[in-house]
Design a protein around this motif. Sequence first.
Motif, PDB file in Angstrom:
ATOM      1  N   UNK A 184       4.317   7.723   7.209  1.00 34.57           N
ATOM      2  CA  UNK A 184       5.688   8.510   7.099  1.00 34.57           C
ATOM      3  C   UNK A 184       5.102   9.627   6.178  1.00 34.57           C
ATOM      4  N   UNK A 185       5.432  10.901   6.677  1.00 34.67           N
ATOM      5  CA  UNK A 185       5.251  12.312   5.723  1.00 34.67           C
ATOM      6  C   UNK A 185       3.673  12.130   5.061  1.00 34.67           C
ATOM      7  N   UNK A 186       4.040  12.147   3.791  1.00 32.81           N
ATOM      8  CA  UNK A 186       2.686  11.927   2.883  1.00 32.81           C
ATOM      9  C   UNK A 186       2.341  10.796   2.259  1.00 32.81           C
ATOM     10  N   UNK A 187       2.425   9.575   3.343  1.00 35.08           N
ATOM     11  CA  UNK A 187       2.598   8.212   2.855  1.00 35.08           C
ATOM     12  C   UNK A 187       1.658   7.606   4.264  1.00 35.08           C
ATOM     13  N   UNK A 188       0.624   6.862   3.767  1.00 34.45           N
ATOM     14  CA  UNK A 188      -0.276   6.059   4.942  1.00 34.45           C
ATOM     15  C   UNK A 188      -0.738   4.788   4.388  1.00 34.45           C
ATOM     16  N   UNK A 189      -0.535   3.662   5.077  1.00 32.46           N
ATOM     17  CA  UNK A 189      -1.246   2.368   4.621  1.00 32.46           C
ATOM     18  C   UNK A 189      -2.052   1.707   5.867  1.00 32.46           C
ATOM     19  N   UNK A 190      -3.053   1.042   5.454  1.00 33.42           N
ATOM     20  CA  UNK A 190      -3.764   0.263   6.385  1.00 33.42           C
ATOM     21  C   UNK A 190      -4.197  -1.025   5.550  1.00 33.42           C
ATOM     22  N   UNK A 191      -4.419  -1.856   6.494  1.00 32.97           N
ATOM     23  CA  UNK A 191      -4.725  -3.174   6.297  1.00 32.97           C
ATOM     24  C   UNK A 191      -6.354  -3.327   6.110  1.00 32.97           C
ATOM     25  N   UNK A 192      -7.107  -2.410   6.607  1.00 34.25           N
ATOM     26  CA  UNK A 192      -8.481  -2.460   6.459  1.00 34.25           C
ATOM     27  C   UNK A 192      -9.244  -2.129   5.101  1.00 34.25           C
ATOM     28  N   UNK A 193      -9.877  -3.066   4.499  1.00 35.87           N
ATOM     29  CA  UNK A 193      -9.972  -2.781   3.140  1.00 35.87           C
ATOM     30  C   UNK A 193     -10.972  -1.670   2.914  1.00 35.87           C
ATOM     31  N   UNK A 194     -10.974  -0.705   2.027  1.00 34.78           N
ATOM     32  CA  UNK A 194     -11.700   0.282   1.638  1.00 34.78           C
ATOM     33  C   UNK A 194     -11.678   1.747   2.527  1.00 34.78           C
ATOM     34  N   UNK A 195     -10.746   1.459   3.739  1.00 32.13           N
ATOM     35  CA  UNK A 195     -10.710   2.551   4.603  1.00 32.13           C
ATOM     36  C   UNK A 195     -10.113   3.569   4.303  1.00 32.13           C
ATOM     37  N   UNK A 196      -9.184   3.516   3.371  1.00 34.48           N
ATOM     38  CA  UNK A 196      -8.332   4.584   2.653  1.00 34.48           C
ATOM     39  C   UNK A 196      -9.006   5.525   1.854  1.00 34.48           C
ATOM     40  N   UNK A 197      -9.985   5.072   1.163  1.00 34.26           N
ATOM     41  CA  UNK A 197     -10.607   5.895   0.098  1.00 34.26           C
ATOM     42  C   UNK A 197     -11.518   7.215   0.653  1.00 34.26           C
ATOM     43  N   UNK A 198     -12.224   6.877   1.753  1.00 35.12           N
ATOM     44  CA  UNK A 198     -12.863   8.287   2.492  1.00 35.12           C
ATOM     45  C   UNK A 198     -11.591   9.385   2.847  1.00 35.12           C
ATOM     46  N   UNK A 199     -10.710   8.658   3.570  1.00 33.56           N
ATOM     47  CA  UNK A 199      -9.629   9.701   3.949  1.00 33.56           C
ATOM     48  C   UNK A 199      -9.097  10.266   2.816  1.00 33.56           C
ATOM     49  N   UNK A 200      -8.803   9.399   1.679  1.00 34.12           N
ATOM     50  CA  UNK A 200      -8.199   9.889   0.468  1.00 34.12           C
ATOM     51  C   UNK A 200      -9.087  11.174   0.051  1.00 34.12           C
ATOM     52  N   UNK A 201     -10.463  10.980  -0.094  1.00 36.66           N
ATOM     53  CA  UNK A 201     -11.052  12.076  -0.578  1.00 36.66           C
ATOM     54  C   UNK A 201     -11.189  13.287   0.355  1.00 36.66           C
ATOM     55  N   UNK A 202     -11.098  13.151   1.882  1.00 35.36           N
ATOM     56  CA  UNK A 202     -10.890  14.335   2.708  1.00 35.36           C
ATOM     57  C   UNK A 202      -9.517  14.814   2.245  1.00 35.36           C
ATOM     58  N   UNK A 203      -8.564  14.054   1.729  1.00 39.81           N
ATOM     59  CA  UNK A 203      -7.194  14.950   1.691  1.00 39.81           C
ATOM     60  C   UNK A 203      -7.367  15.427   0.455  1.00 39.81           C
ATOM     61  N   UNK A 204      -8.080  14.983  -0.696  1.00 35.73           N
ATOM     62  CA  UNK A 204      -8.166  15.374  -1.963  1.00 35.73           C
ATOM     63  C   UNK A 204      -8.889  16.891  -1.688  1.00 35.73           C
ATOM     64  N   UNK A 205     -10.011  17.025  -0.880  1.00 35.51           N
ATOM     65  CA  UNK A 205     -10.816  18.101  -0.785  1.00 35.51           C
ATOM     66  C   UNK A 205     -10.075  19.144  -0.123  1.00 35.51           C
TER      67      UNK A 205
END
Length: 315
Positions: A119-140
């Motif tokens: 939803x908008x600027x919120x994303x959740x996942x049940x895959x452990x660790x998956x969000x961090x690389x995506x978060x890094x891309x977003x931060x970049x």
Amino acid sequence: MNVLDDEKEGTAISVAGIDAGIDIDDLSSLLMIRHFEQAVLDLFARGLLNGTTHTCLGQEYVPVALGPLLAPDDFVFSNHRGHGHYLARFDDPEGLLAEMTGREGAVCSGVGGSQHIFRGTYLSTGVQGESLPVAVGTALWFQRTGRSGIAVAYIGDGTWGEGAVYEALNLAALWRLPLLVVVENNGIAQTTPTARAMAGDIAGRAAAFGIAHVSVTGSDVAAIRARLAPVVERTRTGGGPAVVEFATHRLGPHSKGDDTRSAAEVAAEREHDWHDAYRRLDPDLFAKVEDEQRTRIAEAVDRVLARPASVWERG
């Protein structure tokens, strides 16, 4: 000593009780999430939920404390235990209930369920660790476009066994990205105590990358928020990534009923429950707000269950 050096040394926020007083909005959010999670377990027991579910009972104060520090454009990445993260950001129990029960008005048309919400600027996942690389891309992306946003990734202590975590931290530190990693360390990864699976500690792992680390104990929402405000601001204004580690307590099972802890172990966890600490501070006010939120969630459940099934309209 500057803020960064102080955090690298492992600054700790320790709150034995609730000393900063009660903010009505915070208390309402805390109790709304608590009663939502209890309703979720009841709905699951009645066979009214789609898929599995993981509650954040005992950990509700973490996203409530962080919520006002985050801007609408900041991107929040949640995990499998993310109901509180979503509710603290959007105050939308009906939308989430509809998603989990597959009813009209669902956040993701009922196809995301409990764990996979966008939803908008919120994303959740049940895959452990998956969000961090995506978060890094977003931060970049935030950094390269000159925006003031930060990427906020919620992970648990068990996620530190995933290689993606370290690849992400390496790049975040190398590029000094606006990334805030929020660790909800409840001391157990599903059914495995963290002490049996992790050599060293999270502070040491953050230090290996030169990333600021702050340790938080206790559940005084106002005190935690005041201490973390400069940490978030430093991350937002070019100071590089930070890891904020909450020593928290999971009161419920990993998901529905898979809890291998003894009754004594669970009872020991409950001694740290923010719920009791806030109630002791002002019993009358607490009872009033709790009744309001209990009623709010019960009525939301009734309204959502009365709706027809959701329909996924694919474009």
